[in-house]
Design a protein around this motif. Structure first.
Motif, PDB file in Angstrom:
ATOM      1  N   ALA A 138      96.391 -52.101 -17.985  1.00 12.68           N
ATOM      2  CA  ALA A 138      95.328 -51.731 -18.920  1.00 12.68           C
ATOM      3  C   ALA A 138      93.960 -52.026 -18.313  1.00 12.68           C
ATOM      4  CB  ALA A 138      95.504 -52.493 -20.236  1.00 12.68           C
ATOM      5  N   LEU A 139      93.889 -53.136 -17.553  1.00 13.42           N
ATOM      6  CA  LEU A 139      92.614 -53.453 -16.911  1.00 13.42           C
ATOM      7  C   LEU A 139      92.240 -52.360 -15.916  1.00 13.42           C
ATOM      8  CD1 LEU A 139      90.264 -55.373 -16.414  1.00 13.42           C
ATOM      9  CD2 LEU A 139      91.654 -56.546 -14.703  1.00 13.42           C
ATOM     10  N   ARG A 140      93.260 -51.844 -15.166  1.00 17.30           N
ATOM     11  CA  ARG A 140      92.965 -50.762 -14.222  1.00 17.30           C
ATOM     12  C   ARG A 140      92.421 -49.537 -14.942  1.00 17.30           C
ATOM     13  NH1 ARG A 140      97.600 -52.460 -11.104  1.00 17.30           N
ATOM     14  NH2 ARG A 140      98.984 -50.911 -12.020  1.00 17.30           N
ATOM     15  N   GLN A 141      92.983 -49.257 -16.156  1.00 12.00           N
ATOM     16  CA  GLN A 141      92.475 -48.117 -16.929  1.00 12.00           C
ATOM     17  C   GLN A 141      90.993 -48.297 -17.228  1.00 12.00           C
ATOM     18  OE1 GLN A 141      94.115 -45.464 -17.545  1.00 12.00           O
ATOM     19  NE2 GLN A 141      96.242 -46.054 -17.151  1.00 12.00           N
ATOM     20  N   VAL A 142      90.610 -49.531 -17.578  1.00 11.36           N
ATOM     21  CA  VAL A 142      89.197 -49.792 -17.863  1.00 11.36           C
ATOM     22  C   VAL A 142      88.376 -49.667 -16.580  1.00 11.36           C
ATOM     23  CG1 VAL A 142      87.550 -51.551 -18.619  1.00 11.36           C
ATOM     24  CG2 VAL A 142      89.717 -51.260 -19.837  1.00 11.36           C
ATOM     25  N   GLN A 143      88.925 -50.227 -15.490  1.00 16.51           N
ATOM     26  CA  GLN A 143      88.162 -50.229 -14.227  1.00 16.51           C
ATOM     27  C   GLN A 143      87.901 -48.812 -13.717  1.00 16.51           C
ATOM     28  OE1 GLN A 143      90.697 -53.008 -12.004  1.00 16.51           O
ATOM     29  NE2 GLN A 143      88.903 -54.322 -11.776  1.00 16.51           N
ATOM     30  N   ARG A 144      88.790 -47.878 -14.061  1.00 16.67           N
ATOM     31  CA  ARG A 144      88.569 -46.499 -13.639  1.00 16.67           C
ATOM     32  C   ARG A 144      87.286 -45.924 -14.229  1.00 16.67           C
ATOM     33  NH1 ARG A 144      94.814 -44.944 -14.321  1.00 16.67           N
ATOM     34  NH2 ARG A 144      95.350 -46.552 -12.810  1.00 16.67           N
ATOM     35  N   GLN A 145      86.833 -46.523 -15.327  1.00 19.28           N
ATOM     36  CA  GLN A 145      85.618 -46.042 -15.986  1.00 19.28           C
ATOM     37  C   GLN A 145      84.368 -46.722 -15.440  1.00 19.28           C
ATOM     38  OE1 GLN A 145      85.650 -43.475 -18.012  1.00 19.28           O
ATOM     39  NE2 GLN A 145      87.854 -43.406 -17.614  1.00 19.28           N
ATOM     40  N   ILE A 146      84.554 -47.594 -14.471  1.00 14.47           N
ATOM     41  CA  ILE A 146      83.417 -48.328 -13.916  1.00 14.47           C
ATOM     42  C   ILE A 146      83.417 -48.155 -12.401  1.00 14.47           C
ATOM     43  CG2 ILE A 146      82.312 -50.587 -13.709  1.00 14.47           C
ATOM     44  CD1 ILE A 146      84.028 -51.371 -16.220  1.00 14.47           C
ATOM     45  N   GLY A 147      82.415 -47.499 -11.870  1.00 12.93           N
ATOM     46  CA  GLY A 147      82.347 -47.285 -10.430  1.00 12.93           C
ATOM     47  C   GLY A 147      81.377 -48.266  -9.791  1.00 12.93           C
ATOM     48  N   THR A 148      81.683 -48.688  -8.559  1.00 11.23           N
ATOM     49  CA  THR A 148      80.817 -49.662  -7.901  1.00 11.23           C
ATOM     50  C   THR A 148      80.412 -49.173  -6.517  1.00 11.23           C
ATOM     51  OG1 THR A 148      82.074 -51.383  -9.036  1.00 11.23           O
ATOM     52  CG2 THR A 148      80.574 -52.101  -7.319  1.00 11.23           C
ATOM     53  N   VAL A 149      79.123 -49.358  -6.202  1.00 12.59           N
ATOM     54  CA  VAL A 149      78.596 -49.072  -4.870  1.00 12.59           C
ATOM     55  C   VAL A 149      78.232 -50.415  -4.249  1.00 12.59           C
ATOM     56  CG1 VAL A 149      76.719 -47.955  -3.615  1.00 12.59           C
ATOM     57  CG2 VAL A 149      77.707 -46.841  -5.619  1.00 12.59           C
ATOM     58  N   TYR A 150      78.624 -50.590  -2.967  1.00  8.70           N
ATOM     59  CA  TYR A 150      78.477 -51.910  -2.352  1.00  8.70           C
ATOM     60  C   TYR A 150      77.416 -51.923  -1.256  1.00  8.70           C
ATOM     61  CZ  TYR A 150      82.938 -52.680  -4.686  1.00  8.70           C
ATOM     62  OH  TYR A 150      83.924 -52.782  -5.630  1.00  8.70           O
ATOM     63  N   GLN A 151      76.955 -53.126  -0.952  1.00  8.16           N
ATOM     64  CA  GLN A 151      75.957 -53.280   0.108  1.00  8.16           C
ATOM     65  C   GLN A 151      76.502 -52.788   1.449  1.00  8.16           C
ATOM     66  OE1 GLN A 151      74.564 -57.291   0.617  1.00  8.16           O
ATOM     67  NE2 GLN A 151      73.519 -56.827   2.532  1.00  8.16           N
ATOM     68  N   VAL A 163      83.250 -38.817  -7.688  1.00  8.76           N
ATOM     69  CA  VAL A 163      84.586 -38.252  -7.867  1.00  8.76           C
ATOM     70  C   VAL A 163      85.387 -39.097  -8.855  1.00  8.76           C
ATOM     71  CG1 VAL A 163      86.786 -37.867  -6.687  1.00  8.76           C
ATOM     72  CG2 VAL A 163      84.670 -37.019  -5.682  1.00  8.76           C
ATOM     73  N   GLN A 164      85.184 -40.398  -8.791  1.00  9.12           N
ATOM     74  CA  GLN A 164      85.860 -41.287  -9.742  1.00  9.12           C
ATOM     75  C   GLN A 164      85.405 -40.962 -11.164  1.00  9.12           C
ATOM     76  OE1 GLN A 164      85.233 -45.481  -8.881  1.00  9.12           O
ATOM     77  NE2 GLN A 164      86.082 -46.083 -10.863  1.00  9.12           N
ATOM     78  N   ASP A 165      84.169 -40.484 -11.295  1.00  4.72           N
ATOM     79  CA  ASP A 165      83.591 -40.051 -12.561  1.00  4.72           C
ATOM     80  C   ASP A 165      83.654 -41.129 -13.641  1.00  4.72           C
ATOM     81  OD1 ASP A 165      82.306 -38.419 -14.312  1.00  4.72           O
ATOM     82  OD2 ASP A 165      84.130 -37.383 -14.961  1.00  4.72           O
ATOM     83  N   PRO A 166      83.011 -42.270 -13.402  1.00  4.39           N
ATOM     84  CA  PRO A 166      83.073 -43.369 -14.368  1.00  4.39           C
ATOM     85  C   PRO A 166      81.999 -43.219 -15.451  1.00  4.39           C
ATOM     86  CG  PRO A 166      81.861 -44.072 -12.444  1.00  4.39           C
ATOM     87  CD  PRO A 166      82.199 -42.610 -12.225  1.00  4.39           C
TER      88      PRO A 166
END
Lengths: 260, 569
Positions: free
Chosen positions: A87-100, A175-178
């Motif tokens: 379920a956490l992965r389902q939530v994480q799919r809605q949150i995209g992260t860009v890193y340094q 593409v992840q479309d969060p």
């Protein structure tokens, strides 16, 4: 801690991010202490503060990769402490992260790094097949077009410049479309001329695609020019959390002052 | 006043402090190593009389004279070709099995796989219950047993079938490969993997895109190193009866047909040399020129993915995958293993019988005393052998490294030493032992010498590669500052390459320890010889006890080697 008017919050049932008294400890070190904040859909938030203030840890809490040692974290209205791994992965799919450091796979072609944004939806077999014959090329090409490097689709990622690699990382998030995009020092590894372009790109994409943006920054000018709200962190605590117009030079000076 | 202040504390700590710092790290390793080598030389019987069998020199002369007249009749050349193909097919089939085992086992015994499955636990500390540590220790036993011992056991269960050679090669190689694969996976940077996991990708898919592509050049490079080892092992398995080049060499040697033997050895040299050459080129294209990183600090190998020349690297990978897809079924078809035997009731029955006879192990006081003294002898053989191989390996490695300037003299020395090293390593240790037994009386010393010669060929090559890949700038800077080549070598090249060379030597000690068994089979002493006797007299209780002693010895050597490599890092 939030200095925003509480009345606004009660009108909207769920915030994108909601933290109540969150503490994160690494052994004896408290990376975050009693942090409470709400971030609503469509906000553009800058996290600022000296090195080691807890900006990265806070972003880790917001994308679900760092579990708090105390307090309550709600991502998209779901309490992370009660979520199963799936379920956490389902939530994480809605949150995209860009890193340094971009966090791309350097020896894959750009298209595969961009397609990695699909992994939450693709089956293992489809993901493996796509490494041989790339699938959904049009989506990837459109994402690259959106970040301004349409011609790099089949380039090897490690051959791109830092600024271009960050664009690939942003295309992967597209593409992840969060619902929300987090960015952890997205311009710290990029030369100064390209920094403004990347920040403007992030801001424009979020405006156009209607996504929430939370970005940690060392360069204060971009916090003022590209965000609506600034959260000042120092030693794991929120020092201020205000709309851009209300942040005074004195507050910023306190934030970065070297402790006597 | 100031002098009294500073001198007082110094006086009290003077004695122990320097001694402690003197014995720290590398120096302690050096002293212990020197003592161990001296002990091993005495144990192996170096100072005993009656070492040389003078009567054997005539045979040696005949043997070398035959080198000028190898057997070249069409029939024999055909036989040689067939034997070469058999050895090659065994190597490929066994390697394919070992890579499957290695990949699955490597994944299961890697920390990163298990952590990816539950990424939300922060700063997880490894405990004895960590699944990857359990998987690693489960693989330690098959790894510690030499292919040849696997072969001798399997042949009793499965009968004389090519399946025996494939399994005997694939099982221990699989366990070794699993260990190295897990280390490569754990040392590969995880930033991309974490990014994908944080974005909600399930673990297997995140690894497929975020970690495996980055580890692939190193995994492939190591697989190629294993192919070199597989050819050597397939030859050894031939010596103990699986057929192919090793078997034919043994037959010719025992019937004193040296001309035939030289033809077979030439074939082995070509096969081995081609594999080594191909492997070096492919690893170079993949950006992982270091054959195996045994220095435990694999930061240099970890980013092979970034270093690889893009086009040639991915082309090489594509060619390799295609080659594997063609060669593996072809090899299996050529050797025709009877897979049905794996599931036959007779196999289960024989396995059950053997296991019942193996327990309880023969731990009678008399046997334990024998095992202790033979263990000491075996340990001494391995130490003495690798010390010799290491010493000459370092000496020969520098001329064997590709010279920077192609001066004719240096190139000539380079080619000569390279061929010599290839010759040393292409001939299996048991064959070396048989040759040495022409001129020496049986005992641990000829066995140790056989292991030494074989490992010299491997170590010389490994160290030469380390020299080739070393940073050339310090030595160049010294030369530009007016140092002679010898001085530049001493201050610029040697200090850089020595730690890596020593690490290789300690690593080969682990292998050399396992190889004592196979020279024991041809009568060269130690636990291997005892094991041969017990196996031929069906004394399975004794076999188990000997295996336990071997396992303990192997684990001790592995631990010491790891500790030493860490200390000199």
């Amino acid at each position: 801690m939030s200095t925003r008017a509480p009345g606004i919050h009660s009108a909207i049932p769920t915030a994108i991010f909601e933290l109540k008294g969150v503490t994160v400890r690494y052994g004896a070190l408290a990376a975050l202490q009693d942090v409470s904040l709400r971030i609503e859909a469509g906000e553009r938030v800058a996290l600022i503060g000296p090195s080691g203030a807890g900006k990265s840890t806070l972003l880790g809490v917001l994308n679900g990769s760092v579990a708090p040692t105390g307090g309550e974290v709600r991502l998209l209205g779901r309490d992370v402490a009660r979520l199963s791994a799936r379920a956490l992965r389902q939530v994480q799919r809605q949150i995209g992260t860009v890193y340094q450091q971009f966090n791309l796979t350097p020896n894959l072609s750009v298209i595969h790094n961009v397609n990695a944004g699909h992994l939450g939806r693709w089956s293992l077999a489809k993901a493996a097949f796509s490494l041989v014959i790339p699938l959904e090329r049009e989506t990837a090409a459109r994402a690259l077009e959106n970040v301004g490097i349409a011609d790099k689709l089949y380039e090897r990622t490690s051959h791109l410049s830092g600024g271009q690699q960050q664009r690939v990382a942003i295309a992967r998030v597209l593409v992840q479309d969060p619902v929300a995009i987090l960015a952890d020092e997205p311009i710290s590894s990029i030369d100064p001329e390209r920094s403004r372009e990347i920040m403007t790109l992030l801001r424009e994409l979020c405006d156009r695609l209607n996504k929430t943006l939370v970005v940690s920054l060392h360069a204060l000018e971009y916090a003022y020019s590209h965000c609506d709200r600034i959260i000042g962190l120092r030693e794991g605590r929120v020092l201020f959390d205000l709309p851009v117009g209300q942040v005074t030079p004195a507050m910023v000076e306190t934030l970065y002052r070297i402790r006597a | 006043m100031s002098s009294s202040l500073s001198s007082t504390p110094r006086a009290t700590t003077w004695a122990p402090q320097p001694l402690r710092s003197f014995l720290k790290g590398g120096r302690l390793v050096a002293i212990v190593t020197l003592l161990a080598v001296a002990w091993s030389a005495i144990q192996a019987g170096l100072f005993r009389g009656d070492l040389i069998n003078v009567g054997g020199w005539a045979l040696v002369r005949q043997f070398f004279a035959a080198a000028l007249r190898p057997e070249l009749s069409p029939d024999f050349l055909l036989l040689t070709l067939e034997a070469t193909l058999v050895t090659f097919a065994y190597a490929i089939s066994g390697l394919a099995l070992s890579l499957v085992i290695g990949f699955v086992g490597g994944l299961l015994s890697s920390e990163v796989w298990w952590l990816s499955r539950r990424p939300h636990r922060q700063s997880p500390t490894a405990t004895l219950g960590s699944p990857w540590l359990i998987a690693r220790s489960a693989l330690a036993v098959p790894r510690a047993i030499h292919e040849a011992i696997w072969g001798l056991f399997l042949v009793r269960i499965l009968g004389l079938d090519p399946l025996v050679a494939i399994l005997a090669l694939g099982l221990p190689f699989g366990a070794i490969t699993a260990k190295v694969f897990s280390e490569i996976l754990d040392e590969t940077p995880r930033d991309a993997l974490h990014a994908l996991l944080n974005g909600g990708a399930p673990p297997a898919r995140a690894m497929l895109y975020g970690l495996l592509p980055r580890a692939l050049p190193n995994l492939t490079s190591y697989s190629f190193y294993r192919l070199e080892c597989a050819i050597r092992s397939a030859t050894v398995l031939g010596v103990i009866g699986a057929g192919g080049l090793g078997y034919q060499i043994l037959l010719s040697l025992q019937s004193l047909r040296y001309q035939e033997m030289w033809t077979l050895m030439a074939a082995l040299l070509v096969l081995s040399g081609l594999t080594d050459w191909l492997s070096a080129h492919i690893r170079h294209a993949l950006g992982a020129p270091t054959r195996l990183d045994v220095n435990l600090g694999a930061d240099c190998a970890a980013e092979a993915a970034v270093r690889a020349r893009a086009t040639s690297g991915s082309r090489a990978l594509a060619v390799l995958l295609a080659a594997a897809a063609v060669l593996t079924p072809l090899s299996l078809w050529y050797v025709q293993p009877d897979l049905g035997k794996l599931f036959a009731p007779r196999t289960t029955m024989l396995l059950g019988d053997m296991l019942r006879q193996m327990f309880p192990p023969d731990l009678s006081p008399a046997n334990v005393v024998t095992l202790f003294s033979l263990s000491a002898q075996t340990l001494a053989m391995s130490v003495f052998a690798i010390a010799l191989a290491g010493l000459f390996g370092i000496l020969l490695a520098y001329p064997a490294a590709h010279p920077a300037r192609r001066a004719r003299g240096a190139m000539l020395a380079y080619s000569a030493v390279r061929v010599f090293l290839l010759f040393c390593r292409a001939i299996p240790a048991p064959v070396w032992a048989l040759l040495i037994l022409f001129v020496m009386f049986p005992g641990p010393l000829p066995g140790a010498l056989a292991i030494a010669v074989h490992n010299l060929g491997i170590l010389g090559r490994l160290i030469a590669e380390a020299v080739e890949n070393a940073d050339k700038r310090p030595a160049a800077a010294l030369r530009h500052a007016g140092a002679s080549s010898a001085q530049a070598f001493l201050y610029g090249t040697l200090p850089i390459t020595l730690p890596q060379s020593l690490a290789y030597i300690f690593y080969r000690w682990e292998i050399g320890m396992r190889e004592t068994v196979i020279v024991g089979f041809v009568g060269a002493g130690g636990l291997g010889r005892l094991l041969t006797e017990q196996l031929s007299s069906f004394d399975y209780g004794g076999v188990t006890a000997t295996l336990i002693a071997l396992l303990i010895l192997t684990f001790i050597v592995d631990l010491l080697s790891t500790a030493a490599r860490r200390a000199i890092r």
